[in-house]
Design a protein around this motif. Structure first.
Motif, short mmCIF file in Angstrom:
data_model
loop_
_atom_site.label_atom_id
_atom_site.label_comp_id
_atom_site.label_asym_id
_atom_site.label_seq_id
_atom_site.Cartn_x
_atom_site.Cartn_y
_atom_site.Cartn_z
N ARG A 44 45.67 21.54 -29.88
CA ARG A 44 44.32 22.21 -29.56
C ARG A 44 43.81 23.27 -30.55
NH1 ARG A 44 42.20 21.78 -24.26
NH2 ARG A 44 43.36 20.26 -23.06
N PHE A 45 45.11 23.68 -31.37
CA PHE A 45 44.92 24.67 -32.39
C PHE A 45 44.42 24.18 -33.84
CE2 PHE A 45 47.64 26.63 -29.47
CZ PHE A 45 47.29 27.92 -29.43
N ALA A 46 43.55 24.83 -34.50
CA ALA A 46 43.16 24.76 -35.85
C ALA A 46 43.43 26.00 -36.70
CB ALA A 46 41.93 24.14 -36.09
N GLY A 47 43.89 25.60 -37.72
CA GLY A 47 44.18 27.18 -38.55
C GLY A 47 45.67 27.30 -38.62
N LYS A 48 46.15 27.66 -39.66
CA LYS A 48 47.79 28.35 -39.67
C LYS A 48 47.72 29.66 -39.11
CE LYS A 48 50.18 25.86 -43.10
NZ LYS A 48 51.45 25.56 -42.51
N LEU A 49 48.36 30.20 -38.72
CA LEU A 49 48.65 31.42 -38.31
C LEU A 49 49.11 32.34 -39.14
CD1 LEU A 49 48.64 33.59 -36.19
CD2 LEU A 49 50.90 33.03 -35.23
N VAL A 50 48.44 33.16 -39.93
CA VAL A 50 49.06 33.90 -40.82
C VAL A 50 48.69 35.44 -40.44
CG1 VAL A 50 48.47 34.87 -43.41
CG2 VAL A 50 48.22 32.24 -42.50
N LEU A 51 49.62 36.21 -40.35
CA LEU A 51 49.55 37.59 -39.84
C LEU A 51 50.12 38.45 -40.91
CD1 LEU A 51 51.15 37.04 -36.32
CD2 LEU A 51 48.82 37.47 -37.00
N VAL A 52 49.75 39.79 -40.75
CA VAL A 52 50.37 40.81 -41.59
C VAL A 52 50.57 41.94 -40.69
CG1 VAL A 52 48.10 41.98 -42.17
CG2 VAL A 52 50.00 42.19 -43.66
N LEU A 53 51.86 42.46 -41.02
CA LEU A 53 52.39 43.76 -40.18
C LEU A 53 51.55 45.11 -40.87
CD1 LEU A 53 54.38 45.16 -38.32
CD2 LEU A 53 56.02 45.48 -40.09
#
Length: 157
Positions: free
Chosen positions: A16-25
């Motif tokens: 159900r997800f689209a898009g890679k999870l990209v995070l920055v601290l």
């Protein structure tokens, strides 16, 4: 009439997800940015989730949204770390909580549904999204029950 969402991710769907999870601290001048003893992370790419059975019912967390991942009490981090396999689900949940289910954040409207989600619906979406990420049923239940029992204070903060 459903809302339209600009800037939808152009990536493949993973369940159900689209898009890679990209995070920055996130940092401030004194070190890591922290809220209530928890590190804060900035979403770098839109994260899309298809809620329920309607493929047109979308929740889109925009770049720049700030999350603390899963709001798990520190005492149980060895079993349920904030960055566990439920992290994507937790970010969708954080977005719904922060916006009180409206998806309105700054100039972004992040839900296609006309009516806002209720707190209970947001918690149920968390559980549904964890199932989509193949989180075990016991973990789903414990995390879902935790937010049902202790999440009221975070609704709309």
């Amino acid at each position: 009439m459903k809302k339209t969402l600009p800037g939808r991710p152009k990536t493949d769907r993973f369940g159900r997800f689209a898009g890679k999870l990209v995070l920055v601290l996130l940092d401030n001048k004194d070190g890591p940015s922290i809220r209530n003893g928890r590190s804060l992370w900035g979403v770098q790419r839109a994260l899309e989730y298809q809620a329920g059975d309607d493929p047109e019912e979308l929740i889109i967390v925009p770049p720049g949204f700030v999350t603390d991942l899963a709001s798990v009490p520190r005492i149980v981090w060895s079993f349920y770390p904030p960055d566990g396999p439920w992290a994507k689900a937790a970010i969708i949940h954080d977005f719904l909580y922060w916006t009180k289910g409206t998806g309105e954040w700054h100039d972004h409207v992040g839900i296609t549904r006309v009516m806002p989600y209720s707190r209970k619906e947001a918690d149920d979406i968390l559980k549904e999204a964890m199932a989509d990420r193949k989180v075990g049923k016991w973990e789903q239940f414990v995390i879902w029950l935790s937010v049902r029992l202790g999440g009221a204070g975070g609704w709309g903060k």
